[in-house]
Scaffold this motif. Structure first.
Motif: not given
Length: 141
Positions: A8-16, A56-66
């Motif tokens: 989920l953290r890597i997906l936004p970069f792949l999508y970009m 949405v991918l950015l939100v999901l990535a940020f949701l996985t952080r502390r």
């Protein structure tokens, strides 16, 4: 669960990267429908979806952080997605077989705003309960 979190953290970069590559190619590179009017309509409407998905991918990535996912962070995700939409339009302007327009940027931002409305409602206003549960699950990864 750590694997899902990192995906989920890597997906936004792949999508970009995928957006960047597709913006460098002619619009009919992957698919062209026989009815040119329908082909153009579908491809133009994809602006609404393309950057909404990125947000949405950015939100999901940020949701996985502390740490908490705040309203401010949600706005930052939307702004990043919108700025990347602007960057994409500028990028397309350098290719003779592509077009860039303010209207395309408006479509990009409209898709982001619609998703922002639902995510904001689900996470911070107690609306869209099912979506909130899904986002809460991602948060718990």
């Amino acid at each position: 669960m750590k694997v899902i979190k990192w995906i989920l953290r890597i997906l936004p970069f792949l999508y970009m990267g995928a957006i960047w590559i597709m913006s460098s190619l002619p619009s009919n590179h992957f698919v062209e429908l026989p009815d040119s009017a329908l082909d153009k309509t579908i491809k133009e409407s994809l602006h609404l979806i393309e950057f909404a998905c990125f947000y949405v991918l950015l939100v999901l990535a940020f949701l996985t952080r502390r740490g908490p996912f705040t309203v401010r962070l949600n706005v930052i995700c939307a702004v990043i997605a919108g700025l990347y939409g602007l960057t994409d339009e500028i990028h397309q302007s350098f290719y003779a077989y592509r077009s860039a327009s303010w209207f395309d940027l408006v479509k990009d931002v409209t898709g982001i705003v619609v998703c922002f409305y639902f995510i904001q409602g689900a996470l911070f206003k107690g609306r869209f309960v099912r979506l909130g549960k899904v986002l809460g699950y991602v948060r718990g990864l």
